[in-house]
Design an enzyme around this catalytic site. Structure first.
Site, mmCIF file in Angstrom:
data_model
loop_
_atom_site.group_PDB
_atom_site.id
_atom_site.type_symbol
_atom_site.label_atom_id
_atom_site.label_comp_id
_atom_site.label_asym_id
_atom_site.label_seq_id
_atom_site.Cartn_x
_atom_site.Cartn_y
_atom_site.Cartn_z
ATOM 1 N N SER A 145 0.800 -1.279 -0.012
ATOM 2 C CA SER A 145 0.129 0.445 0.159
ATOM 3 C C SER A 145 0.985 1.077 0.380
ATOM 4 C CB SER A 145 -0.904 -0.525 1.138
ATOM 5 O OG SER A 145 -1.771 1.519 1.898
ATOM 6 N N TYR A 158 -1.956 0.050 9.919
ATOM 7 C CA TYR A 158 -1.930 -1.344 8.987
ATOM 8 C C TYR A 158 -0.979 -0.455 7.998
ATOM 9 C CZ TYR A 158 -3.904 -1.944 4.077
ATOM 10 O OH TYR A 158 -3.462 -2.101 2.845
#
Lengths: 242, 348
Positions: A145, A158
């Site tokens: 990501s 995250y």
């Protein structure tokens, strides 16, 4: 890995979003695919859809944050489609939503996110990559990501897990390269998925990428011989690079 | 013949370092003390090492329908997990700390009798005429559902000589794939990823096959004498080609474990010779066995008098093996699944 007809693949987080699109695309290209997700209902629907279109697919439920889930999963996958040639670590957990500052994140929530997003892929690779190395055949893909390289406030747990996952990929790439096993990471970009809606409910879906299109790009990366070991690729710029 | 020498077992699955390696070389009649980590330099570049990539199943089922433990001992069908029939051995139920020899008074199950291990249900389809503990069973689910139920209800076959019960993580070889082994093909337990890398760098060729290693002990002498049962194997074309290349150029073929010897030597005895594909290994590697394919073996340490020991006699003569065993006992080598290993290289 240009011939997916001979490929046994496992995709985690495959009941929705990018994981689903990747599993569907790989099956469409002829791979025998094991789809892994936590819940059975949505997973069965995706598997049925692939089979209706003539693909080979099997669904297995597992919680990748559980150390004891990994052997049953890897064993069943190897029995259903043969020793695995392709492992896509796509499953990930966002952590509690709405997103919150790191210091407002419970210790247990950070641990859980690391268990699923980092230790889970480590465990699965630990018991699958040895067989790939012995056969000199295999590709491991980590779905990353942009939060792994950028510090966005609120994306703490995250973000940390994805930064560590990137490095896990680089280390595995270095150690597995001489055994003919490739490892690389992909930043898919911002997609119109359930996870994105959970993180940013107000985002305009028209500005977001279609997971199916991103999946096609990632499958081209897997086919390509030009991806350097340990590379971290951005799906949005791969066309230009290749 | 020298009296059997007993080695103590390694009592924990945890290793503090690499296993010791006893090298017994029939080409120059020598015995050397080494460490498994030195394996790459003890072999020659070009030697072919063949490994069994079977992962170990949770093959022990505590029956909830009967006062018994059912140990799956091997596949009896030819299609693993699709419509599979298993050979199995019944034990009286008990804890992992009780030696299996003390658990042979198992309740009898008749042909057609149904049984359950929690949610996993099955039926006895045959009972051996001489040994009622030896049964053939079929489960209700097949395929992925059977695998899921087996991993949910079963546990790894336990060894009472250990200090703690085993779990799946303890008994897998680092390169395992398909779940075909009923007990671990334990010669590979010390072969770490780092060691595989060392072997590759040294120019040792690696190949794999899958062999459904069966159970090693039933608790009774009369039944043990019928081991090993026929075991299913699959030899991929890559392994067949690698063996052919090695033999054509005079390089050695080294088996990791007796299961690899059994698969390769059984296949080599088929009318068409060693070919890729599946088969059932029926070859008994006892005294008088003459190897055709394998030049050496990496194996656990075994006592004189066992079938493993007889197998080694096809590589080197009995007097050298007896000396090796005495040396191992005097030097504190450990035996059994988590113990030390030996590399036995055949006389040319």
């Amino acid at each position: 890995m240009t011939n997916f007809q001979q490929t046994a693949a496992l995709v985690t987080g495959a009941s929705r979003g990018l994981g689903r699109a990747l599993a569907e695309r790989l099956a469409e290209r002829g791979a025998r695919v094991v789809l892994v997700a936590r819940g059975k209902g949505a997973l069965d629907e995706v598997v049925e859809g692939i089979r209706r279109r003539g693909g080979v697919a099997h669904g297995l439920t597992a919680d990748l944050g559980d150390k004891h889930a990994v052997h049953p999963l890897a064993a069943a996958a190897a029995e259903l489609v043969g020793p695995l040639d392709l492992l896509v670590h796509n499953a990930s957990e966002l952590g509690p939503t709405p997103l919150r500052p790191l210091l407002d994140t419970a210790c247990e929530d950070l641990t859980r996110v690391l268990d699923v997003n980092l230790v889970g892929p480590f465990r699965l690779s630990k018991i699958i990559a040895g067989s790939m190395a012995l056969r000199r055949r295999g590709t491991i893909v980590h779905v990353s990501s942009d939060a792994s390289v950028n510090a966005y406030a609120g994306w703490g747990a995250y973000s940390i897990s994805k930064a560590a996952l990137d490095h896990l990929g680089r280390l595995l790439a270095v150690e597995l390269e001489e055994h003919g096993v490739r490892v690389f990471s992909v930043d898919p970009g911002e997609m119109d998925t359930e996870m994105h809606r959970a993180a940013l409910p107000d985002a305009d879906p028209h500005t977001l990428l279609d997971p199916a299109a991103v999946a096609r790009t990632i499958v081209r990366m897997i086919e390509s011989n030009g991806v350097p070991p340990g590379a971290r690729l951005e799906a949005s710029s791969f066309e230009v690079a290749s | 013949v020298t009296a059997a020498v007993t080695l103590p077992p390694a009592r924990t699955p945890e290793r503090t370092g690499p296993p010791r390696l006893l090298v017994v070389d029939g080409s120059n009649q020598t015995i050397r003390d080494r460490s498994l980590r030195e394996l790459p330099t003890l072999l020659e570049p070009g030697d072919l090492l063949v490994l069994n990539d079977a992962a170990t199943l949770p093959a022990s089922l505590a029956l909830t329908s009967h006062d018994a433990e059912l140990r799956l001992a091997g596949f009896d069908g030819d299609t693993a997990f699709r419509d599979v029939v298993f050979r199995a051995v019944l034990f009286r139920s008990g804890s992992w700390r009780e030696p299996t020899e003390e658990r042979v008074a198992a309740p009898a199950l008749g042909v057609g009798e149904r049984f359950a291990a929690g949610s996993l249900r099955g039926r006895v389809v045959a009972v051996d005429s001489r040994e009622p503990r030896l049964v053939t069973v079929r489960f209700e689910p097949t395929g992925a559902a059977l695998l899921a139920a087996l991993y949910r209800e079963g546990r790894v076959i336990q060894y009472s000589y250990l200090t703690r019960p085993l779990e799946l993580w303890d008994v897998q070889n680092g390169y395992a794939a398909r779940p075909w082994a009923f007990e671990p093909p334990s010669a590979g337990l010390g072969i770490t990823f780092g060691l595989l890398t060392g072997l590759r760098r040294r120019g040792i060729e690696l190949a794999r096959l899958s062999h459904a290693a069966g159970i090693s002990s039933t608790g009774s002498l009369s039944l043990d004498q019928r081991l090993p049962f026929p075991e299913r194997y699959e030899i991929p074309v890559e392994a067949v080609d690698a063996v052919a290349r090695a033999r054509a150029s005079g390089r050695r073929v080294i088996a990791v474990g007796t299961t690899v010897v059994r698969a390769l030597e059984s296949a080599a005895r088929l009318p068409d010779g060693l070919r890729a594909g599946e088969g059932s290994a029926t070859l008994v590697l006892g005294p008088g066995f003459r190897r055709q394919v394998v030049d050496g073996i990496l194996s656990g340490l075994h006592e004189q008098g066992t079938s493993h020991f007889s197998l080694l006699e096809s590589f080197v003569d009995r007097s050298l093996l007896a000396s090796a065993n005495r040396h191992a006992a005097e030097s504190g080598y450990l035996q059994h699944e988590f113990g030390d290993v030996c590399l036995v290289l055949g006389s040319a």
